[in-house]
Motif scaffolding. Structure first.
Motif, PDB file in Angstrom:
ATOM      1  N   VAL A  27      -9.268   8.341  -0.278  1.00  0.00           N
ATOM      2  CA  VAL A  27      -9.419   7.057   0.080  1.00  0.00           C
ATOM      3  C   VAL A  27     -11.659   7.375  -0.160  1.00  0.00           C
ATOM      4  O   VAL A  27     -12.402   6.862  -0.011  1.00  0.00           O
ATOM      5  N   ASN A  53      -3.817  12.050   0.642  1.00  0.00           N
ATOM      6  CA  ASN A  53      -3.754  10.837   1.303  1.00  0.00           C
ATOM      7  C   ASN A  53      -5.225  10.135   1.517  1.00  0.00           C
ATOM      8  O   ASN A  53      -5.888   9.193   1.279  1.00  0.00           O
ATOM      9  N   LEU A  54      -6.029  10.466   2.264  1.00  0.00           N
ATOM     10  CA  LEU A  54      -7.459  10.714   2.811  1.00  0.00           C
ATOM     11  C   LEU A  54      -8.491  10.834   1.923  1.00  0.00           C
ATOM     12  O   LEU A  54      -9.831  10.024   1.771  1.00  0.00           O
ATOM     13  N   THR A  63      -3.181   1.485  -3.799  1.00  0.00           N
ATOM     14  CA  THR A  63      -2.930   2.787  -3.649  1.00  0.00           C
ATOM     15  C   THR A  63      -4.865   3.090  -2.770  1.00  0.00           C
ATOM     16  O   THR A  63      -5.308   2.232  -2.683  1.00  0.00           O
ATOM     17  N   PRO A  64      -4.403   4.155  -2.437  1.00  0.00           N
ATOM     18  CA  PRO A  64      -5.611   4.963  -1.474  1.00  0.00           C
ATOM     19  C   PRO A  64      -6.314   5.394  -2.657  1.00  0.00           C
ATOM     20  O   PRO A  64      -8.168   4.583  -2.233  1.00  0.00           O
ATOM     21  N   LYS A 112       1.246   5.325  -0.507  1.00  0.00           N
ATOM     22  CA  LYS A 112       0.512   6.457  -0.201  1.00  0.00           C
ATOM     23  C   LYS A 112       0.545   7.544  -1.887  1.00  0.00           C
ATOM     24  O   LYS A 112       1.621   6.969  -2.431  1.00  0.00           O
ATOM     25  N   HIS A 160     -10.912   2.871  -1.634  1.00  0.00           N
ATOM     26  CA  HIS A 160     -12.032   3.314  -2.735  1.00  0.00           C
ATOM     27  C   HIS A 160     -13.003   2.548  -3.230  1.00  0.00           C
ATOM     28  O   HIS A 160     -14.660   2.242  -2.605  1.00  0.00           O
ATOM     29  N   ASP A 169      -2.280   6.432   6.540  1.00  0.00           N
ATOM     30  CA  ASP A 169      -1.804   7.038   5.369  1.00  0.00           C
ATOM     31  C   ASP A 169      -0.679   7.681   5.158  1.00  0.00           C
ATOM     32  O   ASP A 169      -0.755   7.834   3.900  1.00  0.00           O
ATOM     33  N   VAL A 214      -2.571  -1.234   5.941  1.00  0.00           N
ATOM     34  CA  VAL A 214      -3.809  -0.605   5.686  1.00  0.00           C
ATOM     35  C   VAL A 214      -3.989  -2.333   6.150  1.00  0.00           C
ATOM     36  O   VAL A 214      -3.298  -3.153   5.528  1.00  0.00           O
ATOM     37  N   TYR A 238       0.900  -1.109   0.259  1.00  0.00           N
ATOM     38  CA  TYR A 238      -0.127   0.435   0.181  1.00  0.00           C
ATOM     39  C   TYR A 238       0.771   1.493   0.342  1.00  0.00           C
ATOM     40  O   TYR A 238       1.777   1.397   0.360  1.00  0.00           O
TER      41      TYR A 238
END
Length: 644
Positions: free
Chosen positions: A250, A246-247, A462-463, A238, A467, A411, A434, A236
């Protein structure tokens, strides 16, 4: 002869037993599909890697991420014991709370010079968030009810947040704040699909903790998550510098720039669609919480929401409680509210909200982000290992995970300090942790989903992928081996972890800038190499160009090149030739001794340079940039006023 005949012989059954024990040991050690766990420091090493990937965590056609030991010799000098804070100068709370009520703690009376309660007068006021009116008003306004309701030794509470005040002879001796989670089930909409019980989603985050630092600092928590079959995503990576870039991928599937252009526009975030909006539209209850919320995801140098975005929201309580009773301040955070450590209070809140959802028999989506324990110090998370272990243990043993997908995540790794200037520290900063845990019953009936998740644990992720994974959970029972797919059919920027991530995936196709990419192999280069000096000068010129319109900031000059590496891209695996070279440069500038890291792309046929991604700051800037408010440029600015 007689003595030889009488010699004791090992029975054949024992030989058989020894053979099978040896066989099991051999299979356990050398089975190429076996997964291993990191040790507690000091114990014998076993590590997370397939035998076929020995030396790497990810080894595909498009990406290779090396295995690194959490207690590598270059890292151990930065690891030490961190002592927890002393809250409220050691004075305990006069009142405490449970799920529904307040109650007096009689053992605390002597700490307030009280022998009985006859002279003690206590009352509580409801504290409420106030909706924001102006387009750029900050989301930090609260209303305290003028009515102060008397409380005795025990009082039931049906409010969200309350402020307690206790007096003796009209002198205030005690002030505290408490949260509660009254039912809001009347706000629930009808479920779109009420045939099959939907899966709940619980996302719990810890700011600034790399995957390896989680193993170092919280080995008991890691061991327990592994024990309950949570899958760790080892690749994972960033996609941005700090928490926000980074969020946002997501929560929205968008980059920071895409979010700003489409719905944010630098104002409030109400018009943006986040995961909680998507689940709310399906009839779920929602919760979003942060501690250290003054620097929260939507509030630091931003304006937050004009209306509360979710049914339950811890961040607003955290903001007002830190203003009223915050203490044990350290660097960027109040570590305590009253006599309670902030992160422990936060975990209690998460547990209580999940309990409320189960009592109300409603599905939920919840996203929680903790920073007070981990934002500022590499070694501080170790003080929370037992608490997080017990938090996850209680969720599992009390059945709260039976129908809930759990995500435990970060993150990025620590972004400053001495460790950050090592090679492993740089890699760790780009590789947050994660864990994803699926309910046992769901795994049983959807084995392909679970198998893909495990296989993807050794892929570059990745983020954006996270998602897509959460979006898949809007209709989890429709996912079968025949129709598992990414919701982004035009490219693979975001691929659900429940589908199959291709071995050919690279940082470029995953939308990871070269500066953040951990797939690249690298080789150290001399700091005085002419190409390095040329690239370093370009970095400083770039920072000055960003600051050119800010007359408050001094012009920066190159003080020293601290480190340089030349990067070889993952495409080198397939012998694809490039017309450029990427240099990872660490420089120190004057004035202010700022330490910065940047990836500079140099075209081989010519002299052109390009900054890949952003320029990272590796040491704290503190008050050096207090003369400006731009949260991006604060990293580079040294205020001219500091010369005088």
């Amino acid at each position: 002869m007689d003595s030889n005949e009488s010699r004791w012989r090992v029975p054949s059954t024992i030989w058989l037993l020894i053979f099978f024990v040896g066989l099991l040991y051999f299979l356990n050690v050398f089975q190429i599909e076996e997964y291993y766990t990191y040790p507690t420091p000091g114990r014998s090493e076993k590590f997370y890697a397939k035998e076929s990937l020995k030396g790497f965590l990810v080894k595909t056609k498009g990406c290779r991420i090396p295995y690194m030991h959490p207690m590598d010799k270059t890292i151990t000098k930065y690891i030490f014991k961190y002592d927890p804070p002393v809250c409220n100068n050691g004075i305990p709370s006069l009142y405490e709370s449970n799920f529904t009520s307040l109650y007096l703690v009689n053992s605390s009376l002597p700490h307030y010079n009280l022998t009985d309660t006859k002279d003690l007068k206590c009352c509580y006021q409801e504290v409420s968030r106030r909706d924001v009116k102006g387009p750029k008003d900050n989301d930090n306004s609260f209303f305290t009810n003028k009515t102060c309701t008397n409380i005795g030794e025990s009082t039931n509470i049906d409010k969200n947040y309350i402020l307690i005040t206790c007096r003796v002879n009209k002198h205030v001796i005690y002030t505290d704040m408490f949260w509660f989670v009254p039912s809001k089930v009347n706000n629930k909409t009808e479920m779109i699909n009420d045939v099959t019980p939907p899966l709940n989603v619980l996302m719990v985050g810890l700011d600034a903790v790399s995957r390896l630092n989680l193993h170092r600092q919280m080995p008991k928590t890691v061991a327990y998550l592994t024990q309950i079959d949570a899958v760790e995503m080892l690749g994972y990576n960033k996609v941005g510098d700090n928490t926000f870039p980074n969020l946002i991928p997501v929560l929205s599937g968008l980059t920071e720039g895409e979010l700003k252009d489409s719905c944010w526009h630098g104002k409030h975030f109400d018009n943006c669609t986040f995961l909680w909006n998507m689940f709310k539209n399906k009839g779920y209850m929602t919760s979003f919480g942060e501690d250290s919320s003054w620097m929260g995801l939507f509030n630091y140098m931003r304006h937050g929401f004009s209306r509360q975005p979710t049914d339950y929201a811890y961040g607003y309580f955290n903001r007002i409680s830190e203003q009223k009773v915050g203490n044990a301040h350290s660097m960027n955070v109040d570590q305590c509210i009253g006599s309670r450590e902030v992160y422990k209070d936060f975990l209690e809140y998460i547990g209580s909200v999940t309990r409320r959802f189960r009592m109300d028999n409603t599905p939920y989506f919840a996203f929680y982000w903790g920073a007070s324990l981990s934002h500022d110090y590499l070694n501080k998370p170790s003080t929370g290992d037992e608490s997080y272990l017990e938090f996850f243990r209680s969720l599992y043993e009390d059945g709260y995970l039976d129908n809930t997908v759990l995500v435990f995540m970060s993150d990025h790794g620590i972004r400053w300090g001495s460790i950050r200037q090592t090679y492993q520290g740089r890699m760790e900063e780009r590789l947050p942790f994660v864990f994803v845990r699926l309910p046992d019953d769901y795994k049983k009936h959807h084995p392909q989903i679970y198998n893909n998740l495990k296989v993807n644990s050794h892929k570059l992720t990745t983020p954006f992928d996270l998602h897509e994974t959460m979006a898949d959970l809007l209709d989890p029972y429709s996912l079968t081996s025949d129709n598992i797919h990414s919701r982004n059919d035009t490219n693979d920027r975001g691929i659900s972890l429940f589908s199959q991530i291709p071995d050919t995936r690279t940082c470029e196709t995953a939308a990871i800038d070269a500066h953040w990419c951990t797939c690249q192999q690298s080789q150290e280069v001399a700091e005085d190499d002419p190409k390095v000096l040329e690239a370093a000068a370009f970095v400083v010129r770039r920072m000055n160009s960003l600051l050119k319109d800010l007359t408050e900031c001094a012009n920066l000059t190159l003080d020293a090149v601290l480190n340089a590496r030349v990067m070889s891209h993952a495409d080198a695996i397939t012998n694809k030739k490039h017309e450029f070279e990427d240099y990872m440069i660490t420089v120190r500038t004057a004035p202010g001794e700022g330490v910065f890291e940047s990836t500079v792309r140099r075209v081989l046929e010519g002299t052109a340079h390009e900054i890949m991604g952003t320029i990272s700051r590796l040491n704290l800037y503190g008050k050096q940039s207090k003369c400006i408010t731009d949260f991006h440029l604060k990293l580079y600015c040294y205020c001219k006023s500091l010369f005088f």
